[in-house]
Design a protein around this motif. Structure first.
Motif, PDB file in Angstrom:
ATOM      1  N   ALA A  81      67.130  54.537  70.124  1.00 16.40           N
ATOM      2  CA  ALA A  81      68.292  54.297  70.781  1.00 16.40           C
ATOM      3  C   ALA A  81      69.290  54.253  69.793  1.00 16.40           C
ATOM      4  CB  ALA A  81      68.248  52.965  71.557  1.00 16.40           C
ATOM      5  N   LEU A  82      69.026  53.736  68.426  1.00 17.41           N
ATOM      6  CA  LEU A  82      70.039  53.738  67.464  1.00 17.41           C
ATOM      7  C   LEU A  82      70.290  55.521  67.068  1.00 17.41           C
ATOM      8  CD1 LEU A  82      69.004  51.025  65.265  1.00 17.41           C
ATOM      9  CD2 LEU A  82      70.939  51.015  66.661  1.00 17.41           C
ATOM     10  N   GLN A  83      69.159  56.162  67.112  1.00 14.49           N
ATOM     11  CA  GLN A  83      69.379  57.636  66.813  1.00 14.49           C
ATOM     12  C   GLN A  83      70.399  58.373  67.864  1.00 14.49           C
ATOM     13  OE1 GLN A  83      68.812  58.911  63.784  1.00 14.49           O
ATOM     14  NE2 GLN A  83      69.578  60.676  64.185  1.00 14.49           N
ATOM     15  N   ALA A  84      69.992  58.014  68.953  1.00 14.93           N
ATOM     16  CA  ALA A  84      70.830  58.671  69.830  1.00 14.93           C
ATOM     17  C   ALA A  84      72.181  58.324  70.156  1.00 14.93           C
ATOM     18  CB  ALA A  84      70.156  58.077  71.403  1.00 14.93           C
ATOM     19  N   ALA A  85      72.435  56.823  69.544  1.00 19.47           N
ATOM     20  CA  ALA A  85      73.861  56.490  69.376  1.00 19.47           C
ATOM     21  C   ALA A  85      74.500  57.383  68.291  1.00 19.47           C
ATOM     22  CB  ALA A  85      73.945  55.010  69.396  1.00 19.47           C
ATOM     23  N   ARG A  86      73.846  57.470  67.197  1.00 16.73           N
ATOM     24  CA  ARG A  86      74.334  58.086  66.292  1.00 16.73           C
ATOM     25  C   ARG A  86      74.720  59.596  66.528  1.00 16.73           C
ATOM     26  NH1 ARG A  86      69.510  56.272  63.227  1.00 16.73           N
ATOM     27  NH2 ARG A  86      70.285  54.042  62.455  1.00 16.73           N
ATOM     28  N   ASP A  87      73.835  60.268  67.206  1.00 21.10           N
ATOM     29  CA  ASP A  87      73.900  61.736  67.412  1.00 21.10           C
ATOM     30  C   ASP A  87      75.030  61.669  68.442  1.00 21.10           C
ATOM     31  OD1 ASP A  87      71.698  62.140  65.833  1.00 21.10           O
ATOM     32  OD2 ASP A  87      70.270  62.684  67.595  1.00 21.10           O
ATOM     33  N   GLY A  88      75.235  60.706  69.336  1.00 21.51           N
ATOM     34  CA  GLY A  88      76.330  60.899  70.371  1.00 21.51           C
ATOM     35  C   GLY A  88      77.838  60.561  69.572  1.00 21.51           C
ATOM     36  N   ALA A 128      78.488  63.833  67.841  1.00 20.59           N
ATOM     37  CA  ALA A 128      78.955  65.207  68.699  1.00 20.59           C
ATOM     38  C   ALA A 128      80.378  64.686  69.095  1.00 20.59           C
ATOM     39  CB  ALA A 128      78.049  64.994  69.915  1.00 20.59           C
ATOM     40  N   GLN A 129      80.610  63.606  69.364  1.00 20.71           N
ATOM     41  CA  GLN A 129      81.938  63.238  69.656  1.00 20.71           C
ATOM     42  C   GLN A 129      83.236  63.318  68.607  1.00 20.71           C
ATOM     43  OE1 GLN A 129      83.095  61.863  72.706  1.00 20.71           O
ATOM     44  NE2 GLN A 129      85.198  62.098  72.127  1.00 20.71           N
ATOM     45  N   ALA A 130      82.453  63.364  67.480  1.00 21.03           N
ATOM     46  CA  ALA A 130      83.381  63.350  66.202  1.00 21.03           C
ATOM     47  C   ALA A 130      83.875  65.067  66.128  1.00 21.03           C
ATOM     48  CB  ALA A 130      82.692  62.836  64.838  1.00 21.03           C
ATOM     49  N   THR A 131      82.740  65.636  66.281  1.00 20.68           N
ATOM     50  CA  THR A 131      82.639  67.330  66.181  1.00 20.68           C
ATOM     51  C   THR A 131      83.791  67.650  67.325  1.00 20.68           C
ATOM     52  OG1 THR A 131      80.324  67.394  65.359  1.00 20.68           O
ATOM     53  CG2 THR A 131      81.369  69.623  66.330  1.00 20.68           C
ATOM     54  N   LEU A 132      83.564  67.310  68.586  1.00 23.35           N
ATOM     55  CA  LEU A 132      84.416  67.609  69.611  1.00 23.35           C
ATOM     56  C   LEU A 132      85.642  67.346  69.427  1.00 23.35           C
ATOM     57  CD1 LEU A 132      84.290  68.920  72.602  1.00 23.35           C
ATOM     58  CD2 LEU A 132      84.379  66.482  73.388  1.00 23.35           C
ATOM     59  N   ASP A 133      86.257  66.240  68.685  1.00 25.09           N
ATOM     60  CA  ASP A 133      87.474  66.007  68.443  1.00 25.09           C
ATOM     61  C   ASP A 133      88.003  66.729  67.412  1.00 25.09           C
ATOM     62  OD1 ASP A 133      87.249  63.718  70.305  1.00 25.09           O
ATOM     63  OD2 ASP A 133      86.977  62.104  68.794  1.00 25.09           O
TER      64      ASP A 133
END
Length: 143
Positions: A61-68, A71-76
């Motif tokens: 769950a922690l790794q999924a949160a980091r990946d999310g 992804a959000q930072a890359t999109l921004d």
């Protein structure tokens, strides 16, 4: 009447003929307050146990949160770069339009100057031709 918090209660009994006798008896203790306190403590311990053993974050769950988050930072970042590119393109388009307008104005001025020079040359040529014709008619011998 004595307070229930006092450990002993004194009773004064007045009997005739004026003899004073004191009786000291232990105060009644009630254990209901202790039972309530114990019940509250048990409920608090059970609540803490429930809260601590409930939901613990797993490594997945922690790794999924980091990946999310990545992804959000890359999109921004991509959106910011797209906005910057659009602004640069808009400025380049405005500069190109201004350059084209200047070039058109310069070409029009050059064409106007060339037309004025051609007209002046034509006038001068016409005047020279008129002068030559006049000179030729004046120089003809009369017979």
């Amino acid at each position: 009447m004595a307070s229930p918090k006092e450990p002993y209660v004194e009773k004064i009994v007045i009997e005739e003929p004026a003899t004073i006798r004191r009786e000291v008896a232990p105060a009644r203790s009630s254990s209901s307050a202790w039972w309530i306190a114990a019940l509250v403590a048990i409920i608090a311990v059970a609540g803490l146990f429930f809260m601590m053993s409930g939901r613990t974050a797993t490594e997945d769950a922690l790794q999924a949160a980091r990946d999310g988050g990545r992804a959000q930072a890359t999109l921004d970042n991509a959106a910011t770069q797209a906005q910057s590119a659009a602004l640069s393109a808009s400025q380049a388009s405005a500069n190109a339009a201004a350059s084209m307008a200047d070039a058109t104005r310069s070409a029009a001025d050059s064409a106007s100057s060339a037309a004025e020079r051609a007209a002046e040359t034509s006038r001068n040529a016409a005047a020279s031709a008129t002068d030559a014709a006049t000179d030729a008619s004046n120089a003809e011998p009369k017979s």
